[in-house]
Design a protein around this motif. Structure first.
Motif, short mmCIF file in Angstrom:
data_model
loop_
_atom_site.label_atom_id
_atom_site.label_comp_id
_atom_site.label_asym_id
_atom_site.label_seq_id
_atom_site.Cartn_x
_atom_site.Cartn_y
_atom_site.Cartn_z
N ASP A 1 1.00 -0.99 -0.22
CA ASP A 1 0.01 -0.24 0.02
C ASP A 1 1.05 1.15 -0.33
OD1 ASP A 1 -2.76 1.48 0.48
OD2 ASP A 1 -1.89 2.21 2.00
N TRP A 2 0.44 2.45 -0.50
CA TRP A 2 1.46 3.43 -0.65
C TRP A 2 1.73 4.16 0.41
CZ3 TRP A 2 -0.83 8.51 -2.91
CH2 TRP A 2 -2.12 8.87 -2.68
N ALA A 3 0.26 3.65 1.49
CA ALA A 3 1.04 4.09 2.83
C ALA A 3 3.00 3.92 3.08
CB ALA A 3 0.00 3.97 3.66
N ARG A 4 3.25 2.93 3.12
CA ARG A 4 4.23 2.22 3.20
C ARG A 4 5.37 2.71 1.66
NH1 ARG A 4 3.99 -3.96 4.23
NH2 ARG A 4 5.76 -3.24 5.06
N THR A 5 5.10 3.83 1.27
CA THR A 5 6.34 4.56 -0.10
C THR A 5 7.14 4.11 1.40
OG1 THR A 5 4.53 4.98 -0.91
CG2 THR A 5 7.12 5.81 -1.72
N ALA A 6 7.59 5.35 2.38
CA ALA A 6 9.25 5.87 3.08
C ALA A 6 9.31 4.11 2.88
CB ALA A 6 8.59 6.28 4.44
N ASP A 7 8.83 2.91 3.79
CA ASP A 7 9.73 2.43 3.71
C ASP A 7 10.15 1.14 3.35
OD1 ASP A 7 8.68 1.84 6.73
OD2 ASP A 7 6.96 1.18 5.67
N VAL A 8 9.70 1.44 1.41
CA VAL A 8 10.19 0.75 -0.07
C VAL A 8 10.92 1.17 -0.02
CG1 VAL A 8 9.27 0.44 -2.23
CG2 VAL A 8 7.69 -0.26 -0.52
N ILE A 9 11.21 3.01 0.53
CA ILE A 9 12.60 3.34 0.26
C ILE A 9 13.81 2.78 0.88
CG2 ILE A 9 13.47 5.94 -0.14
CD1 ILE A 9 10.91 6.91 -0.80
N THR A 10 13.09 2.74 2.10
CA THR A 10 14.67 2.33 3.02
C THR A 10 15.28 0.81 2.27
OG1 THR A 10 13.86 4.12 5.12
CG2 THR A 10 14.44 1.30 5.06
N ASP A 11 14.05 0.05 2.40
CA ASP A 11 14.05 -1.07 1.37
C ASP A 11 15.36 -1.61 0.31
OD1 ASP A 11 13.47 -2.68 3.75
OD2 ASP A 11 11.28 -2.47 2.76
N LEU A 12 14.45 -0.29 -0.44
CA LEU A 12 15.56 -0.15 -1.99
C LEU A 12 16.92 -0.02 -1.44
CD1 LEU A 12 12.72 1.75 -4.61
CD2 LEU A 12 14.04 -1.28 -4.51
N ARG A 13 16.86 1.31 -1.27
CA ARG A 13 18.27 1.32 -0.25
C ARG A 13 19.58 0.67 0.15
NH1 ARG A 13 15.95 7.75 2.12
NH2 ARG A 13 15.97 8.85 0.08
N ALA A 14 19.28 -0.50 1.25
CA ALA A 14 19.26 -1.78 1.47
C ALA A 14 19.47 -2.58 0.89
CB ALA A 14 19.37 -1.73 2.73
N ARG A 15 19.03 -2.35 -0.64
CA ARG A 15 19.23 -3.81 -1.70
C ARG A 15 18.37 -4.57 -0.87
NH1 ARG A 15 22.26 -1.51 -5.06
NH2 ARG A 15 21.93 -2.94 -6.55
N THR A 16 17.23 -4.66 -0.57
CA THR A 16 16.82 -6.07 -0.04
C THR A 16 15.65 -6.89 -0.63
OG1 THR A 16 15.23 -4.45 1.34
CG2 THR A 16 17.19 -6.05 3.00
N ILE A 17 15.71 -5.43 -2.09
CA ILE A 17 14.08 -5.97 -2.83
C ILE A 17 14.42 -6.40 -4.26
CG2 ILE A 17 12.53 -4.81 -3.96
CD1 ILE A 17 11.56 -3.33 -1.60
N ARG A 18 14.25 -7.61 -4.79
CA ARG A 18 15.20 -7.93 -5.71
C ARG A 18 13.72 -7.42 -6.71
NH1 ARG A 18 16.75 -13.82 -6.62
NH2 ARG A 18 13.96 -13.99 -6.83
#
Length: 312
Positions: free
Chosen positions: A287-304
């Protein structure tokens, strides 16, 4: 309307927050799209890191969106109200609604859902144009660095379908595992492990990786530099270059320079997905309310794969 706004907050330290923004004011050749899903690109996270001095006043992120046209263009161009589309606006797409030029969107068939479509624009357009810049690939050896990123995923599948033998370079074997399923001939974790020469090198990491990749070129080969994921500057000793492959070439690539409109390429990407010939890798849907969390995960390279947010 609600939108994702840049700027850290003192209580959370997050780089974006969900807040209020003005409704879009479309130009005569723009439609208004009610956004159903959008994806986050690493380049947008870099922009958020850069501070407001690196963006125009009032900038908000959002270049990859899918949704439904709720207001058609005043000049009569583009799709009618109610049409499902995928779009590539210059910004502002992380919102309930966004204005998009009619030349930068494509209609969606029923077989392609909004989440899949939102993963296509920036990475898919870049991959298509990058392969055109590389020239004919049938029977050629291609070295692709940063292959497990969004662009690399599409490049691998499209280049393999053209008949290229693709050596994909991924930081880890786990992050790059799916590239073999998409047609890569070989998966390695370091440019130093590459067994050249290669007719084409597609380089997106920068730093020490570019000179190492350049050394793998065949005589008359082409290196296309299309990114700098490492965020490290490149130092190139041209004496080494001159002693290297005869008549080798280096070309810098920017996906916007060949054509500032994107509708044609978006239509091509949609056709390939609908035909089962292109398979977006979506690593997370939230959900887009979690955009900040997704950005954090992308910076940590935990999303493939691509990170897609859905707008309730």
């Amino acid at each position: 309307m609600k939108a994702i706004l840049p700027g850290a907050t003192a209580d959370t330290g997050q780089s974006v927050v969900l807040g209020e923004a003005a409704e879009p004011e479309p130009a005569t050749d723009e439609v208004v799209v009610a956004v159903e899903a959008y994806s986050v690109n690493r380049g947008e996270t870099f922009q958020l890191d850069g501070g407001l001095d690196r963006r125009w006043a009032g900038w908000r992120p959002g270049k990859d969106v899918a949704g439904t046209v709720v207001r058609s263009a005043a000049d009569g161009s583009g799709p009618a109200t109610g049409t499902r589309v995928v779009a590539h606006p210059p910004a502002y797409g992380w919102a309930e609604r966004v204005a998009v030029p009619t030349t930068s969107l494509a209609e969606l068939p029923d077989s392609v859902d909004a989440v899949t479509a939102a993963a296509l624009p920036l990475a898919g357009i870049t991959a298509l144009r990058l392969l055109r810049a590389a020239g004919p690939l049938a029977g050629r050896r291609v070295l692709l660095t940063g292959a497990s990123g969004g662009v690399g995923h599409y490049v691998t599948e499209l280049a393999a379908a053209c008949g290229a033998a693709v050596t994909a370079v991924s930081a880890t074997a786990d992050r790059g595992a799916q590239l073999l399923q998409l047609g890569a001939t070989e998966l390695i974790t370091s440019v130093g492990d590459a067994a050249g020469p290669y007719d084409v090198v597609l380089e997106s990491v920068g730093g020490a990786g570019l000179p190492a990749a350049l050394a793998q070129l065949a005589p008359g080969g082409l290196l296309v530099w299309f990114g700098q994921a490492s965020r490290e500057p490149v130092t190139l000793d041209f004496f080494d270059f001159f002693r290297g492959p005869n008549q080798a070439r280096i070309a810098h690539f920017d996906y916007t320079t060949s054509d500032a409109t994107f509708g044609g390429d978006l239509s091509a990407l949609v056709r390939l997905v609908a035909a089962g010939r292109l398979h977006p890798e979506i690593g997370t849907v939230r959900d887009w309310a979690r955009t900040a969390d997704v950005i954090t995960d992308l910076r940590a390279r935990t999303i493939r794969g691509k990170a897609v947010l859905t707008v309730a």
